[in-house]
Structure formats: structure tokens, C-alpha cells
Scaffold this motif. Structure first.
Motif, PDB file in Angstrom:
ATOM      1  N   ARG A  65      45.433   7.681   1.898  1.00 58.87           N
ATOM      2  CA  ARG A  65      44.284   6.883   1.469  1.00 58.87           C
ATOM      3  C   ARG A  65      43.338   6.709   2.647  1.00 58.87           C
ATOM      4  N   MET A  67      41.157   4.526   5.220  1.00 53.54           N
ATOM      5  CA  MET A  67      41.293   3.216   5.855  1.00 53.54           C
ATOM      6  C   MET A  67      40.285   3.098   6.990  1.00 53.54           C
ATOM      7  N   THR A  79      49.924   6.152   2.974  1.00 55.67           N
ATOM      8  CA  THR A  79      49.892   4.836   2.322  1.00 55.67           C
ATOM      9  C   THR A  79      51.028   3.942   2.806  1.00 55.67           C
ATOM     10  N   THR A  80      52.174   4.517   3.137  1.00 56.05           N
ATOM     11  CA  THR A  80      53.293   3.717   3.647  1.00 56.05           C
ATOM     12  C   THR A  80      53.435   3.835   5.160  1.00 56.05           C
ATOM     13  N   ASP A  81      52.924   4.928   5.707  1.00 57.68           N
ATOM     14  CA  ASP A  81      52.996   5.141   7.152  1.00 57.68           C
ATOM     15  C   ASP A  81      51.592   5.396   7.695  1.00 57.68           C
ATOM     16  N   PRO A  82      50.873   4.328   8.036  1.00 55.54           N
ATOM     17  CA  PRO A  82      49.497   4.502   8.527  1.00 55.54           C
ATOM     18  C   PRO A  82      49.418   5.256   9.843  1.00 55.54           C
ATOM     19  N   TYR A 124      40.427   1.192   2.425  1.00 58.34           N
ATOM     20  CA  TYR A 124      41.280   0.016   2.566  1.00 58.34           C
ATOM     21  C   TYR A 124      41.166  -0.608   3.950  1.00 58.34           C
ATOM     22  N   HIS A 125      41.326  -1.909   3.973  1.00 61.76           N
ATOM     23  CA  HIS A 125      41.453  -2.652   5.222  1.00 61.76           C
ATOM     24  C   HIS A 125      42.881  -2.497   5.719  1.00 61.76           C
ATOM     25  N   SER A 126      43.119  -2.795   6.960  1.00 62.10           N
ATOM     26  CA  SER A 126      44.474  -2.663   7.519  1.00 62.10           C
ATOM     27  C   SER A 126      45.484  -3.558   6.814  1.00 62.10           C
ATOM     28  N   ASN A 127      44.994  -4.585   6.104  1.00 69.94           N
ATOM     29  CA  ASN A 127      45.911  -5.464   5.360  1.00 69.94           C
ATOM     30  C   ASN A 127      46.257  -4.910   3.981  1.00 69.94           C
ATOM     31  N   GLY A 128      45.735  -3.689   3.667  1.00 70.65           N
ATOM     32  CA  GLY A 128      46.079  -3.054   2.403  1.00 70.65           C
ATOM     33  C   GLY A 128      45.160  -3.371   1.247  1.00 70.65           C
ATOM     34  N   ILE A 129      44.092  -4.117   1.504  1.00 71.47           N
ATOM     35  CA  ILE A 129      43.163  -4.500   0.440  1.00 71.47           C
ATOM     36  C   ILE A 129      41.916  -3.613   0.518  1.00 71.47           C
TER      37      ILE A 129
END
Length: 322
Positions: A65, A67, A79-82, A124-129
């Protein structure tokens, strides 16, 4: 559609591989497009490409995704491992693809993809939003390397106006590549502008005026500079959506070339048909078919050569819905 292609030579167009039915998506699936494969395949020679597979990501794979903060180019990360950042790899294969595929006349893209999305891809922001939107990384590379290449998302082809706009741009770009670029001269540029004049007017009247003035004054400039500037501005203006108002304006201009050659009753018939179109009672194909009938009988060579009258194969029926 028939089993025979609409054109003797199909036009080369790139396409996200998943849209052709290839199972290359992160989950091992595809997003096969019936319209592309069952309709456009008659006039386009599709060249599938998946940038995520091209950089070595497996099938299936961890999805990626976009970011990053607004105002900066986003990164393509896992998505799970930035820490899995594939941005540079996607840019590299995009630049390489664009350089090796200068023959393409367009590209049909997968909506929402962090690599192939043309617009409105969630960032996405680093907080996932998710907090804003951007284009996919592969698309960014394509645009940087070849800003004139017509691009469109497959999902947006469901919109009749956007569909007609994209396919028209593919055909005019093909005209330029075949008839100007291969025999570049000030004369071939003028000829191109002459036959595309009213098509350009339908898409952007100010652009039509701008490029007419430019060519009138540009003859003393270096030829390559003229061609680069003209094509860039022409394709930019063609990306504007034609409207009923702009189509009506062009239809009236074309009728003006016939008013001395057709009788009053015929002229009133055409005017009434154009007015029905302007008021949204009929689609563009109705007044255009009538006008083309009189152009064929009474029109000058200049009017007959206007690509506005036949910008793409009529079998596609693109003007039946706008």
C-alpha cells in the motif's frame, strides 16, 4: 463484435496483466475485463504487464500500500511489514518499461492499485489510517517518462464520456506516431493540426486557439522543439472531456461549411437535430450521422478529412451513448 478485427493493424496498447485474466494479483486472483477482451481487443493489440511481478514479488504475496505524508510522493510498502519498501523497484521497472515500450499508444490500468492506480489510490499514515489519495508508483514512472501517453483505468471505461475520451486519445496519438513522428516536418505537423482541428475544438476550445496561434508563429523555431511542445499541449488539451456544449459548437461550425450547398429545408433539418442533441433528447450519433451524410455529398476535402467525423471505428458505438 465479429471475429474479424475492426482495423487492418491493431493499435498497441498496454494493460495491467490482471485485467487480461492473468492470475497475478496479491491473492493469486485476477480482474479480467470483458470489455477490454471482448470489445477493445478487436482494435487494440494488448500488451499485458504487471509491475509487481516484474520486480520479483511472488504470487500470492503480502499486499503493498502507499504510505507517506501529504505533499510528498508516497512510498509503496508492505501492509504488515512497512520495512518492505518496493518504491524504488517499481519506479525502476516503470521507467524501464516506458523506455522499452515507446511504441504503445495508451495504457489501461487497474483501479486502486498502489502500483497501477491512475488516481485516488489511498495513501496511509504510519498509524494505518488513510488520509489522502495519490497515483500508483508505476503510473508515476510512466507519466514522468512519457507524459503524452493516454492512460485510463478500466473501471472508468464504464463511463461513456470517459470511455470515448480515452479511445479517441489513443487514436489521435496513433495518428501522430504514424504520420508525423515517422516523417517529421513543419508540414506534417500542420497537416496533423488541420485534420484534428475540430476534434481539438470539441475537447478544449482555448487549447484549439492556443495551438493555432503557436503554429502560426513557430515556423522559425527548431523542428524538434515545435513537435515536442505541440504534442505535449495537444495531448493535454485532448484529456479534457468534450461536453454537449462543445460538441454542439463543433457541429455548428461544420454545418457552416455546407450552408451554401444545401437547401433551406435540409439545413433546418440538421439544425433541428443539433438542437435535439443540445437539449439532451438524442445522443451525439444522431446529428452527427445526418451531418456526415451531407458532408459526404457536399463537403470540401478539408471538411471530409476532419477526424472529428470519424475519430474511431463506428462499430465501437462510442458516440451512441454521449
Amino acid at each position: 463484435m465479429s471475429d474479424q478485427p475492426l482495423l487492418e493493424r491493431r493499435i498497441p496498447v498496454g494493460i495491467s496483466a490482471c485485467l487480461t485474466g492473468q492470475k497475478v494479483r496479491y491473492n493469486g486472483g485476477h480482474k479480467q475485463s470483458r470489455y477490454c477482451l471482448n470489445v477493445l481487443d478487436d482494435c487494440f493489440e494488448f500488451e499485458p504487464f504487471c509491475p509487481e511481478v516484474a520486480i520479483g514479488l511472488g504470487i500470492p504475496r503480502e499486499p503493498i500500500r502507499l504510505m507517506g505524508p501529504e505533499g510528498e510522493h508516497p512510498r509503496a510498502v508492505g501492509t504488515t511489514d512497512p520495512d518492505m519498501d518496493v518504491t524504488d523497484d517499481l519506479m525502476r521497472v516503470g521507467e524501464d518499461f516506458a523506455e522499452r515500450h515507446r511504441h504503445l499508444r495508451g495504457f489501461i490500468l487497474m483501479k486502486g492499485s498502489p502500483s497501477c492506480g491512475m488516481e485516488r489510490v489511498k495513501v496511509y499514515h504510519s498509524n494505518g489510517i488513510p488520509h489522502h489519495a495519490d497515483q500508483g508508483v508505476f503510473v508515476r514512472a510512466l507519466r514522468q517518462c512519457n507524459p503524452n501517453l493516454p492512460l485510463e483505468e478500466e473501471a472508468r471505461l464504464n463511463d461513456a464520456v470517459l470511455r470515448e475520451n480515452f479511445i479517441t486519445r489513443v487514436f489521435v496519438y496513433d495518428d501522430w506516431k504514424n504520420n508525423v513522428e515517422t516523417n517529421l516536418s513543419y508540414h506534417t505537423i500542420l497537416q496533423f493540426h488541420s485534420r484534428q482541428k475540430y476534434l481539438l475544438m470539441a475537447h478544449h476550445y482555448e487549447g484549439y486557439r492556443e495551438l493555432g496561434r503557436y503554429l502560426a508563429d513557430a515556423h522559425a523555431l527548431p523542428l524538434e522543439q515545435i513537435a515536442e511542445h505541440y504534442l505535449g499541449r495537444f495531448m493535454y488539451h485532448m484529456a479534457h472531456k468534450a461536453t454537449r456544449k462543445s460538441h454542439t459548437n463543433v457541429l455548428m461550425h461544420l454545418l457552416g461549411y455546407l450552408k451554401r450547398d444545401i437547401d433551406s429545408d435540409c439545413k433546418q433539418e440538421v439544425l433541428a437535430c443539433i438542437e435535439q442533441y443540445r437539449q439532451e433528447h438524442v445522443h451525439l450519433v444522431v446529428p452527427l450521422t445526418l451531418l456526415k451524410h451531407y458532408v459526404k455529398r457536399f463537403g470540401s476535402d478539408y471538411i471530409r478529412q476532419q477526424t472529428y467525423l470519424n475519430p474511431h471505428p463506428y462499430e465501437l458505438g462510442l458516440r451512441n451513448y454521449i
